[in-house]
Scaffold this active site. Sequence first.
Site, mmCIF file in Angstrom:
data_model
loop_
_atom_site.group_PDB
_atom_site.id
_atom_site.type_symbol
_atom_site.label_atom_id
_atom_site.label_comp_id
_atom_site.label_asym_id
_atom_site.label_seq_id
_atom_site.Cartn_x
_atom_site.Cartn_y
_atom_site.Cartn_z
ATOM 1 N N HIS A 172 0.833 -1.200 0.000
ATOM 2 C CA HIS A 172 0.000 0.000 0.000
ATOM 3 C C HIS A 172 0.864 1.245 0.000
ATOM 4 O O HIS A 172 2.021 1.225 0.427
ATOM 5 C CB HIS A 172 -0.951 0.010 1.203
ATOM 6 C CG HIS A 172 -0.291 0.305 2.522
ATOM 7 N ND1 HIS A 172 -0.093 1.590 2.984
ATOM 8 C CD2 HIS A 172 0.242 -0.505 3.466
ATOM 9 C CE1 HIS A 172 0.514 1.538 4.169
ATOM 10 N NE2 HIS A 172 0.730 0.289 4.472
ATOM 11 N N CYS A 173 0.291 2.340 -0.526
ATOM 12 C CA CYS A 173 0.954 3.638 -0.472
ATOM 13 C C CYS A 173 0.169 4.504 0.515
ATOM 14 O O CYS A 173 -0.424 3.982 1.452
ATOM 15 C CB CYS A 173 1.014 4.272 -1.856
ATOM 16 S SG CYS A 173 -0.608 4.544 -2.607
ATOM 17 N N ALA A 174 0.164 5.798 0.320
ATOM 18 C CA ALA A 174 -0.485 6.688 1.281
ATOM 19 C C ALA A 174 -2.001 6.557 1.281
ATOM 20 O O ALA A 174 -2.643 6.818 2.303
ATOM 21 C CB ALA A 174 -0.100 8.139 0.986
ATOM 22 N N ARG A 200 -3.743 4.019 -1.206
ATOM 23 C CA ARG A 200 -4.257 2.912 -2.029
ATOM 24 C C ARG A 200 -3.702 1.558 -1.613
ATOM 25 O O ARG A 200 -2.529 1.447 -1.247
ATOM 26 C CB ARG A 200 -3.884 3.129 -3.507
ATOM 27 C CG ARG A 200 -4.165 4.485 -4.054
ATOM 28 C CD ARG A 200 -3.789 4.555 -5.521
ATOM 29 N NE ARG A 200 -3.728 5.918 -6.002
ATOM 30 C CZ ARG A 200 -3.583 6.261 -7.269
ATOM 31 N NH1 ARG A 200 -3.477 5.338 -8.192
ATOM 32 N NH2 ARG A 200 -3.525 7.523 -7.620
#
Length: 613
Positions: A25-27, A29
Amino acid sequence: MDYENLARTILKNVGGKENINAAWHCATRLRFKLKNEDIAQTQDIENLDGVVTVVKSAGQYQVVIGNAVAKVFDPLARLANLDTEDKPATENKQSNDTIINRFIGFISGVFTPFLGAMAGAGVLKGLLALFVATGWLQTTSGTYQIWYAAGDGFFYFLPMMLAVTAAKRLNVNQFVAVALAAALVYPTLATAISSSKGIDFFGIPVVPTTYSSSVIPILLAVWVLSYIEPVLDKIFPEAVRNILTPLAALMIMTPLTLLVVGPLGTSVGTILSNGVSAIYNFAPFVAGAIMGAFWQVFVIFGVHWTFVPVMMNNIAKLGYDPLLPILSVAVISQAGAALGVFLKTKDPKMKSLAGSSVLTAVLGITEPTIYGVTLKLKKPFICASIAGAIGGAIAGAGGAHASSFTLPSLLALPTYLGNGFVSVIIGLVVAFTLGTILTYLFGVSNDRNAKSTIVNNENSLKTETILPPVSGTIIPLTSVKDEVFASEAMGQGIAIVPDSDVIVAPVNGTISAIYPTKHAIGIISEKGAEILIHIGIDTVALKGKYFEQLVEQNQKIKQGDPILKFDRNAIKNAGYDTSIMLIITNTAAYQIEETLETKADHNWLLTLTPVTK
């Protein structure tokens, strides 16, 4: 919010853990590499409370959650038995996973794990500059030096951070990669290399280069290591491989990096930095306008990650980066557009989402704003892009630059202190204000006024039923693998996975357009509906091959008349998705009801009812 249940439902709808090659995951998504994206139930996922939307980009299946993404990922990783610490995120080698997609996925995977820490360290450096400028701290004080070490230390030893994440992405021994990076920034060696005498390796002089804070050299070095390490594993017996492979890898890669790979990476970085500087110096306001207008478009398609190494390399080589302040302007313009929606919309759900999106966008997280508000409503996104272009041009013309890398947002303001700071402030204010005003005036239709306008302008529209243009399996338009159609940017509609090779007229009407490549055809029905039938995804590249046109432009047609033939098996074998999209391009004029059937034959697909007062 029950994050455990949300994670369980998402896992089920992406096809279960058996369909996952990799997940992280990113910030905002959840990012998946799925074995088969066709299995994923996109529409069901998008309908979940807590999910903003689903995006398919850069070879990834992305579920946009927002700020709570980590709370969803943790139980999902546990339920799917994902090894989030040590197992490398292997790349999906599907035929549609191009080298560009893999490159973007690699850059994303390298920077995402420590993006928050890097942004925090950058803001800390900016705050320290502010504290010194206001006289609150002196650079000679212990307090300043301790905090500066906390902020600058991350960037000084950045090659070691990158070694960890790059090795994980490339399935390389992470500790060997870190040892290699540590050698590049080793103080004694760095001093010797940069001294007037320099050093050599068996008589070969080492190029005097500084690797602290650098990006490209260590990424290239780990990439080379990913080819050398498997060879060494084959050479050494399993009993001694754990010792001899790292030993040989370090003995080979350290001098190879210092002599060849490192200088090559440095040269590439210098070329990139000089190129960006040349473009920016030639016409800074044009560069500002372009980046301010299109930055969020880059975010949508995931290609914004390709700019991160360039910006960080600028800071390492030039001491500053001219792009970051402009990107903050683009981000703030989205916040302004969200505020415009909040002030204008009558929809309680949209008002709530837009209100919360203003704050997240101001803090640099724009995905919920884009996918949940501005892009969903389309016009606010355009308004934000216009505002971003104007604000970006102002920031660019003023010579704004960032002294340290951090996420583009209001929090990054301290890093923009110095030359051009006033232009950044003006650009931000203009972008936010203009984004709000344009969206309020033009981006959101007043429900009552909009309906009246449609009735006045479209008096000839009548209720009608749209039949299938081809037989096959009905799927939601939002699930097709094309961002333009799936986002409904061209209008609402429906899609069919065909089981025949003939397109027939879905209504009585007139052929309004036939594209030269024959992959799409436009129809205007007798009752006023404007219909686009698009055969396949990206099939424009076939240039008419496998398509046969059966009608001419302006020809009158009856419902059921054959209008086009195509060879679906040949198109599929050529590597293209054969889904047929039927779009109502004058969607705003109708209330549209979709069929609940899953099979298209002679049943109705859509019922169009003109909007009335």
